[in-house]
Design an enzyme around this catalytic site. Sequence first.
Site, short mmCIF file in Angstrom:
data_model
loop_
_atom_site.label_atom_id
_atom_site.label_comp_id
_atom_site.label_asym_id
_atom_site.label_seq_id
_atom_site.Cartn_x
_atom_site.Cartn_y
_atom_site.Cartn_z
CE LYS A 1 -4.56 0.23 2.03
NZ LYS A 1 -5.48 -0.21 3.06
CD GLU B 1 -19.49 -3.69 8.39
OE1 GLU B 1 -19.59 -4.73 7.69
OE2 GLU B 1 -18.60 -2.84 8.16
NE ARG C 1 -22.79 -5.50 3.34
CZ ARG C 1 -21.54 -5.52 2.91
NH1 ARG C 1 -20.56 -5.86 3.74
NH2 ARG C 1 -21.25 -5.22 1.68
C1 LIG Z 1 -19.12 -3.00 4.71
C2 LIG Z 1 -17.96 -2.06 4.84
N1 LIG Z 1 -17.39 -1.85 6.04
C3 LIG Z 1 -16.34 -1.00 6.16
C4 LIG Z 1 -15.84 -0.37 5.06
C5 LIG Z 1 -14.71 0.66 5.22
N2 LIG Z 1 -13.53 0.22 4.45
C6 LIG Z 1 -13.24 0.76 3.26
S1 LIG Z 1 -11.87 0.11 2.58
C7 LIG Z 1 -11.61 -0.86 3.92
C8 LIG Z 1 -10.42 -1.74 3.97
C9 LIG Z 1 -10.32 -2.64 2.80
O1 LIG Z 1 -9.19 -3.42 2.92
P1 LIG Z 1 -8.74 -4.29 1.71
O2 LIG Z 1 -9.90 -5.01 1.14
O3 LIG Z 1 -7.60 -5.13 2.16
O4 LIG Z 1 -8.27 -3.23 0.62
P2 LIG Z 1 -6.99 -2.27 0.63
O5 LIG Z 1 -7.50 -0.91 0.98
O6 LIG Z 1 -6.00 -2.78 1.63
O7 LIG Z 1 -6.50 -2.33 -0.75
C10 LIG Z 1 -12.61 -0.69 4.88
C11 LIG Z 1 -12.67 -1.37 6.17
C12 LIG Z 1 -16.48 -0.60 3.83
N3 LIG Z 1 -16.10 0.02 2.72
N4 LIG Z 1 -17.51 -1.45 3.75
#
Ligand SMILES: Cc1ncc(C[n+]2csc(CCOP(=O)(O)OP(=O)(O)O)c2C)c(N)n1
Length: 629
Positions: free
Chosen positions: A280, A364, A392
Amino acid sequence: MGTLLETIHSPADLKRMNYAQMAELAEEIREFLIQTLSKTGGHLGPNLGVVELTMALHAVFNTPEDKILFDVSHQSYIHKILTGRLDRFDTIRQPGGLNGFMLRTESEHDAYGAGHAGTALSAALGMAVARDLAGGTENIIAVAGDGAFTNGITFEAMNNIAERTKRLIVVLNDNEWSIDRNVGAIARYFHRIVTNERYKHLHDSATRLVQRFGGKVALEVMRRAEEAAKGMLWPSLLFEELGLQYFGPIDGHNLPLLVETFKFLKDANRPVLLHILTQKGRGFQPAMDKQKKFHGCGPYDPETGQTEPSGKPTYSETFANTLVKLASKDERIVAITAAMPNGTGLDIFRAQYPKRYFDVGIAEEHAVVFAAGMATRGLRPVCAIYSTFLQRGFDPIVHDVCLQKLPVLFCMDRAGLSGDDGPTHHGLFDISYLRSIPGIVLMAPKDEDELADMMKTALELPGPSAIRYPRGAVVGVARKPEPETIPLGKAEVIKDGSDVAILGLGTMMPLARELAIRLESEGYSAAVINPRFIKPLDYKMLKLYAGHVAAFVTFEDHVKMGGFGSAVVEALDEMGCEVPVLRIGWPDQFIEHGHIDDLRAKYGLSVEAALAQVLPLLAGRPQAIPAVF
Ligand SMILES: Cc1ncc(C[n+]2csc(CCOP(=O)(O)OP(=O)(O)O)c2C)c(N)n1
C-alpha cells in the site's frame, strides 16, 4: 502529466506498449496520482498499491466486454485513468466530478458499482453464471483485498463459486492492511502462505518459468508444481478445498509477471484464485510510513505528505473519550469495531482498554451478533459502526438484539450526508431502518456534550439503543465535567414560541435556530425544540404545541421517508392532532457526492426552503400569542 500518460485515451493505448514503456507509464501514473490527490484528497495508498495490477488487467483483458470488479472499488482510480477518464481525473470526488468509487453510470468500463466491502466475488459469480447461461465467452475478474476476505459475503461467494461456474478469476490483493492492520485468523493464514519457505521456493521456480516462457507451457508447469506441492503444502488448501485453483503468491508489482500470469489464467477451465502481494502506498514514502493515514486522506503536501492540522476535535473523538471515561466506572463496558478503529475513534479506547476492545474485521453482521452474545452474559457492548455500514447489520439488530431485548448500544458515526464519498457512504437511512424496530431507543445529539450525556443514558438502559452523530468537527460547546443522564423520551425546549414549533434534530439544530430568527423578524413567534429522542418520541411536548401552533417544521439530516419528520406526523395522527408538519430532509432518491452545504442548498435542506413553505401557513395568523407552560 507524463508524456506516456498523455497518450492514454483507452486500454487499447496501453495494449500497444512494450514492457519497458509500461514500466515508465507505471511511474508516471504514480507521480500523477500523488500530485492530483494532493489537491483533491482520496484513497491514495490503496491506489498506489495496484498500479501494476490494474495495468496488467487492462493489458490482457478487454473491457467493457470483459468485466473487472473491484471490491469496495476505492482502488479503482487507475482503472478510471486507463479507461478514458484521465482528462477529468482532477475532478475526482469534487462536486460534479468523477466519483471516488466505480459507478455503472459513470462508464461502460465500470462493470459493477461498490463502496461497501465484500461484494466483488458474489457479483462476479452472478455475472459468470449469467454469461454461462447465455453461452458467452467473456472473462470475469474480481479483485478483492485481504481485508475483504474478513467479510462473510466473500466466503459465502467462495462457498458457491466452484459449483456454479468453471470460469472466474479472483485476484486476492494482499497488502496485509485493511484500513488498520488486517485482523483475524484469515489474515494470519495469508501471512503463513506468504512466509512459508518451502512453498516460496517452489513458487519462485514456477514464477521464473512463467516469466521466461509464458502461456500454456508455463501454466502446465505451474499446475504440476501445485499438484506436487499439495500433499505437503497446507497453505493453499483452503481455496483448493473450496474448489478454486490457487496460484501464488506472486509479486504484485512485477508487471511482466502479472501480464503473463493473467494470460494463462484466462484459459483456465476451473475457477482460479491468484494471490498477489502488494505494498500500500508504494512509491510515496509518507504513505508507506503511514498506511492508515493515507488509506483515505484529505489534501496533503506532495513532497512531505504533511496535512493541515484539523483544528477542532471530532465527534468520533468525543465518542471515544467519553467511552473511556464511562468504561473506567463500569467494567461491563466493551467496545466493538468492524475494521474501523481509526475512523470511529476506538483506537483511543484500544490504547486504554486493549482487553475490552474487539476489532472483528469487515464483518458488521457478525459484530452485531457477537455483541448480542456478549450482552447475554452481562456485558454492555458498544458497537461503533458508521451509519452506512450498519445497514449490513439490520437483521441481527432486529433478530438478535432487539427481539431479545439485549442492552447493546450502537454508536453510529457518519450519520447524515457524508459529502465527498457519495451515495455509497451517505448515512441517510438509519432512522428509517431502526425506528420501526420495537423496543429500541434512538437518539441524536445537538452537540458533543449531549453526545456524552446520551452515551451515559444509553448505557443505563435495560435494552437496546442507538445514537446517530455526524462526521467531522464538533460544535465546540462548553463541556460538563461529567456526563449526565437524560430523562428517557424527553425533548428539550430551547426556546418557547406560539406560532410555529421548529424541531431541529441533531446537527440540524443551527438551521432550526436560524429559521426561528427569520420568522421572528417577520413578526412570528417560533419555538425551537431539540427532540433528542427519535424514539421514544416526546408525545407530551408534541401534544402541547399542537394545541396552539399553526405548523411544525422538522429538520433532519436523513431521508424524509420514514425519518424523524415522519415519526412526528405519525405521532400527531395517532393523537388526533391536525397540525401540518413541514418536513425538511433528503428526498426519495440517492444523493450524489459533493460539498455538504451545496447539496443541502440544492435539495432544499435550507432555511430559505423552509421559510418559503412555512410562511404561507402562517399568513393571516394573529401575531405572537405567548405559549402557556
Ligand atoms: C461494509 C464495509 N465496512 C467498512 C468499510 C470501510 N472500508 C473501506 S476500505 C476498507 C479496507 C479494505 O481493505 P482491503 O480489502 O484489504 O483493501 P486495501 O484498501 O487494503 O486495498 C474498509 C474497512 C467498507 N467500505 N464497507
